[in-house]
Design an enzyme around this catalytic site. Sequence first.
Site, PDB file in Angstrom:
ATOM      1  N   GLY A 100      66.639  17.506   5.813  1.00  0.00           N
ATOM      2  CA  GLY A 100      67.469  18.607   5.333  1.00  0.00           C
ATOM      3  C   GLY A 100      66.686  19.890   5.432  1.00  0.00           C
ATOM      4  N   GLY A 102      64.392  22.288   4.530  1.00  0.00           N
ATOM      5  CA  GLY A 102      63.348  22.285   3.515  1.00  0.00           C
ATOM      6  C   GLY A 102      62.656  23.619   3.329  1.00  0.00           C
ATOM      7  N   ARG A 103      62.843  24.541   4.273  1.00  0.00           N
ATOM      8  CA  ARG A 103      62.230  25.868   4.121  1.00  0.00           C
ATOM      9  C   ARG A 103      63.121  26.952   4.730  1.00  0.00           C
ATOM     10  NH1 ARG A 103      57.217  26.135   8.474  1.00  0.00           N
ATOM     11  NH2 ARG A 103      58.176  24.909  10.134  1.00  0.00           N
ATOM     12  N   LYS A 123      63.877  30.920   8.088  1.00  0.00           N
ATOM     13  CA  LYS A 123      62.775  29.959   8.162  1.00  0.00           C
ATOM     14  C   LYS A 123      61.639  30.548   7.346  1.00  0.00           C
ATOM     15  CE  LYS A 123      60.306  27.135  11.602  1.00  0.00           C
ATOM     16  NZ  LYS A 123      60.142  26.886  13.061  1.00  0.00           N
ATOM     17  N   ASP A 135      55.962  23.647   0.489  1.00  0.00           N
ATOM     18  CA  ASP A 135      56.100  24.912  -0.243  1.00  0.00           C
ATOM     19  C   ASP A 135      57.271  25.758   0.242  1.00  0.00           C
ATOM     20  OD1 ASP A 135      55.209  25.936   2.191  1.00  0.00           O
ATOM     21  OD2 ASP A 135      53.197  26.383   1.467  1.00  0.00           O
ATOM     22  N   GLY A 136      57.978  25.314   1.289  1.00  0.00           N
ATOM     23  CA  GLY A 136      59.136  26.069   1.754  1.00  0.00           C
ATOM     24  C   GLY A 136      58.795  27.356   2.484  1.00  0.00           C
ATOM     25  N   ASP A 287      67.062  15.672  14.697  1.00  0.00           N
ATOM     26  CA  ASP A 287      67.324  16.797  13.804  1.00  0.00           C
ATOM     27  C   ASP A 287      66.949  18.128  14.447  1.00  0.00           C
ATOM     28  OD1 ASP A 287      64.699  15.414  13.237  1.00  0.00           O
ATOM     29  OD2 ASP A 287      64.313  17.324  12.252  1.00  0.00           O
ATOM     30  N   ASN A 288      66.317  18.084  15.628  1.00  0.00           N
ATOM     31  CA  ASN A 288      66.008  19.313  16.363  1.00  0.00           C
ATOM     32  C   ASN A 288      66.920  19.494  17.573  1.00  0.00           C
ATOM     33  OD1 ASN A 288      63.939  19.993  14.618  1.00  0.00           O
ATOM     34  ND2 ASN A 288      62.375  18.962  15.825  1.00  0.00           N
ATOM     35  N   ASP A 297      64.349  25.734  17.206  1.00  0.00           N
ATOM     36  CA  ASP A 297      63.359  25.094  16.336  1.00  0.00           C
ATOM     37  C   ASP A 297      62.067  24.778  17.084  1.00  0.00           C
ATOM     38  OD1 ASP A 297      62.547  24.367  13.858  1.00  0.00           O
ATOM     39  OD2 ASP A 297      63.925  22.700  13.602  1.00  0.00           O
TER      40      ASP A 297
END
Length: 499
Positions: A100, A102-103, A123, A135-136, A287-288, A297
């Site tokens: 998902g 995440g950042r 991003k 840490d995102g 996912d990319n 990405d």
Amino acid sequence: MTQTQAFKTIETANPFLTLNYEPALEKLGDDYYDPVPAAEFPVHILRFRNDDLLPTLGLDPKEVTDQDFIEAFGYFLGVRPFLALRYHGYQFGEYNPNLGDGRGFLYGQVRGVDGELYDLGTKGSGKTPYSRTADGRLTLKGGVREVLAAEALQRMGVRTSRCLSLIETGEQLWRGDEPSPTRSSVMIRFSKSHIRFGTFERLHYISRPDLIVKLLNHVISQYYPAVSGRKIGKVLPPIAPDLIQNGLEEYSQEHYVRFYGELVQRVAELVAQWMAAGFCHAVLNTDNMSITGESFDYGPYAFIPTYNPKFTAAYFDYYGRYSYGNQPTICYWNLQKLQVPLKAAIAPNEMEAALDRFYEYYEAAYRELMLKKLGFENVPTEEGRELVKLTLQVLSEYEVGYHEFFWQLTQQFYPQWREDISLIFPEVEASEVLQPWRQLYHHMLQFLSGDELAKIGERLRRFNPQTVLLRPEIEAIWEAIAVEDNWQPFYELLQRIKA
């Protein structure tokens, strides 16, 4: 002036905050995303703004200030919900349900002046429910690399996402693959869509075929006009939607089959663009992979220095799964895996028949692109196939720089090659490989008129940029930033890329 009045003044004056954002994905409902807040950063320094993209949004670059970028994409002023998208994916061949955004999040969707829907995605904008222990954040070096990759690929004719802005954010980050602490940034990605193959895979994993069909209808309606009939004159007369439900079109089996067939073609052509450009994406997990067939990405990517199908860009790709030469096979595999969730709407035999054409599409597109790099267009299939084969053999035997070979061809070509074969790369000693290449190249020039000969040179200059992002050059750019905070080489490199 009150804080509310000040905010309204900013919102009215800032052109990014007054764009006509469309909640296209948001309207599908929260089965596909989670609303999230943006992180707050101690520093906001605009390091890159992509003025080339602003006209697509209907904006005049001269009327958009640096502060406008910082307010919208650094402070994240505005009232729209930010959406962290949910997805899963196959990572190095293993299914991972713990993914998902995440950042990053979907900042907003905007209809361009060309009528197409575009995503503005972040991003490095902070933690989300999918950050887990991360840490995102985005390192500044990672942001710089993605800006460079996208602009270079755009120049080379690759269908790619691009960066709208990059803002340094003043935090210190710790990473295992960079000298740490390292600097932080937040980036805005401009793309057709952030819906991934893995978005559909997640819905299959949670046993929601209804959500798969709903999302598929959305994708067809927004991103496949040749299937939906949204653009008249592009294809056969459109098939009427079966019904309208909650404002979302639902389509017939014929629509769905045509969608998958077009996706197969788009992906095959995209991989051909990477291969001709000498580009190794490095992490082709599902996912990319974008459902629109667009490249995005960019992590540990690399442009190949020499022609080597085994070249691997990611240091952690120990077995070369995502090597340069393996990219077509991997994308075929990813399309095959996507069939599993799409069975909720599409007959498996129909998808298999469509996927059977993948290598046909790929080989035709790759041949066409490579011939353009060699200066030719509309060449008979067999001659074109043979010239491309001989070119790759020359590149392999001499271990000459992949990009250097085409740039030298661009620099040295002139019409007299048609009259005298000895003028073709005269400084290179002929071999069992080079001599047949020379003979075929010379032979193919015989059938061209004077005007067509001139177009050879034009195509060579168009399809073979002088500046290519090899790793040493990227590292030199980053060293200037990291050691001296000198951004001038970065900006100069961007200008050279466009030349």
